[in-house]
Write an enzyme that holds these catalytic residues in place. Structure first.
Site, short mmCIF file in Angstrom:
data_model
loop_
_atom_site.label_atom_id
_atom_site.label_comp_id
_atom_site.label_asym_id
_atom_site.label_seq_id
_atom_site.Cartn_x
_atom_site.Cartn_y
_atom_site.Cartn_z
N ASP A 21 0.88 -1.18 0.00
CA ASP A 21 0.00 0.00 0.00
C ASP A 21 0.91 1.22 0.00
OD1 ASP A 21 -2.18 1.71 0.15
OD2 ASP A 21 -2.66 1.28 2.26
N ARG A 36 -14.14 -4.75 -5.42
CA ARG A 36 -14.73 -3.86 -4.42
C ARG A 36 -16.24 -3.80 -4.62
NH1 ARG A 36 -11.92 0.07 -1.89
NH2 ARG A 36 -13.81 0.09 -0.61
N1 CP Z 1 -8.83 1.35 -2.30
C1 CP Z 1 -9.65 2.40 -2.05
O1 CP Z 1 -10.32 2.46 -1.01
O2 CP Z 1 -9.65 3.33 -3.04
P1 CP Z 1 -10.34 4.78 -2.98
O3 CP Z 1 -9.57 5.60 -2.00
O4 CP Z 1 -10.24 5.28 -4.38
O5 CP Z 1 -11.77 4.62 -2.54
N1 NVA Z 2 -3.77 3.51 3.34
C1 NVA Z 2 -4.41 4.30 2.30
C2 NVA Z 2 -5.49 3.50 1.65
C3 NVA Z 2 -6.21 4.21 0.55
C4 NVA Z 2 -7.33 3.42 -0.03
C5 NVA Z 2 -4.95 5.58 2.90
O1 NVA Z 2 -5.52 5.53 4.00
O2 NVA Z 2 -4.79 6.64 2.29
#
Ligand code: CP
Ligand code: NVA
Length: 308
Positions: free
Chosen positions: A222, A289
């Site tokens: 991530d 998702r």
């Molecule tokens: N992975 C995810 O939650 O993406 P967004 O921030 O685009 O919703």
């Molecule tokens: N760890 C990231 C995830 C985004 C979907 C955030 O919190 O920005």
């Protein structure tokens, strides 16, 4: 009434039911226009409010399409444009929205605010990401792994990089769905000790990313700088050695899957050749998702899972 706030608050059998329903519905509507409802439209007439305090692409679009495909419709609220940003309390927001919609999804800056919304709501509340967790994401991730590799029980998943909100939800899932989670993270960016301890033997934390990844069936990354993080320079310095690249992927099991919740920063947390290469399933993961969200909504309304 069921809230979907964190995976440690959902019965393991219900997590399994959500994964199975998501896969079943995905298969049943293959080839249909994406805006068309499922044949049974089980949430016909139901309204879902989506409240966002942070940016979103996947969560916003997947919940919007999810409720429509189930026969209902979304109501989108940006917190910046709602009265909540002018000081209306979360409790009153919860009470008002509960009178007008059938469920709420909240992407919150602070996890405590999500809990407060749920406490005062009289309709189901879904966690659309907070600083502490991202449970919807993990349901899509596990669904994706099962599409490629079969049941996740007994598998080994590696998480490399920041022990962040997404990692926390993986930790919740591991003991409940029977997989091993091996986390490689530097000092200062490891997940909370208490959370790891609660997961028992299902979760191990390593300093060395190669040790975390050794023999794993899946490798997850991530961003090194999540929404709301301010210490970018410190993070990049500590986390760059944790980049998932071809060298690290070679230490995982042959055919290991690469996952990333997206948005991605190529050549930071993951090299371009890995995220755009054959082991990467990040766009299946993004699509899932939508399918996972539908099953989560059905669970919230008591239409799948154990009797509430
Ligand atoms: N992975 C995810 O939650 O993406 P967004 O921030 O685009 O919703
Ligand atoms: N760890 C990231 C995830 C985004 C979907 C955030 O919190 O920005």
């Amino acid at each position: 009434m069921r809230h979907f706030l964190d995976l440690d608050a959902v019965a393991p059998g219900d997590l399994r039911a959500i994964l199975d329903e998501a896969a079943r519905r995905k298969a049943a509507r293959r080839g249909r226009p994406k805006g068309a409802a499922d044949d049974d439209a089980p949430l016909a007439g139901h309204a879902l409010a989506m409240l966002f305090e942070k940016n979103s692409t996947r969560t916003r679009v997947s919940f919007d399409l999810a409720i429509r495909q189930l026969g209902g419709f979304p109501v989108l609220l940006s917190a910046a444009e709602a009265q909540i940003s002018r000081g209306e309390s979360i409790a009153d927001t919860a009470r008002v929205l509960s009178r007008m919609v059938d469920a709420m999804m909240f992407r919150a800056n602070r996890h405590a605010d999500l809990l407060e919304l749920a406490q005062h709501a009289t309709v189901p509340v879904i966690n659309g990401l907070t600083d502490a967790s991202h449970p919807c994401q993990i349901m899509a991730d596990l669904m994706t792994l099962e599409e490629v590799q079969g049941p996740v029980a007994g598998r080994t998943i590696a998480w490399v990089g920041d022990g962040n909100n997404v990692c926390n939800s993986f930790i919740h899932a591991a003991p409940r769905l029977g997989f091993a989670l091996r986390i490689g993270a530097p000092a200062g960016f490891k997940p909370p000790r208490a959370l790891v301890a609660e997961a028992g033997g299902a979760v191990e934390v390593f300093d060395d990313p190669a040790e975390a990844v050794a023999g794993a069936d899946a490798v997850c990354a991530d961003t090194f700088v999540s929404m709301g993080d301010t210490n970018k320079a410190e993070r990049m310095q500590a986390l760059m050695p944790y980049q998932v690249n071809a060298g690290l992927m070679a230490k995982a099991a042959p055919g290991a899957v690469f996952l990333h919740c997206l948005p991605a920063h190529r050549d930071e947390e993951v090299s371009s050749d890995v995220i755009d290469g054959p082991q990467s399933h990040v766009f299946d993961e993004a699509e899932n998702r939508l399918h996972a969200q539908k099953a989560i909504l059905l669970w919230c309304f008591g239409l799948i899972g154990s009797t509430p």
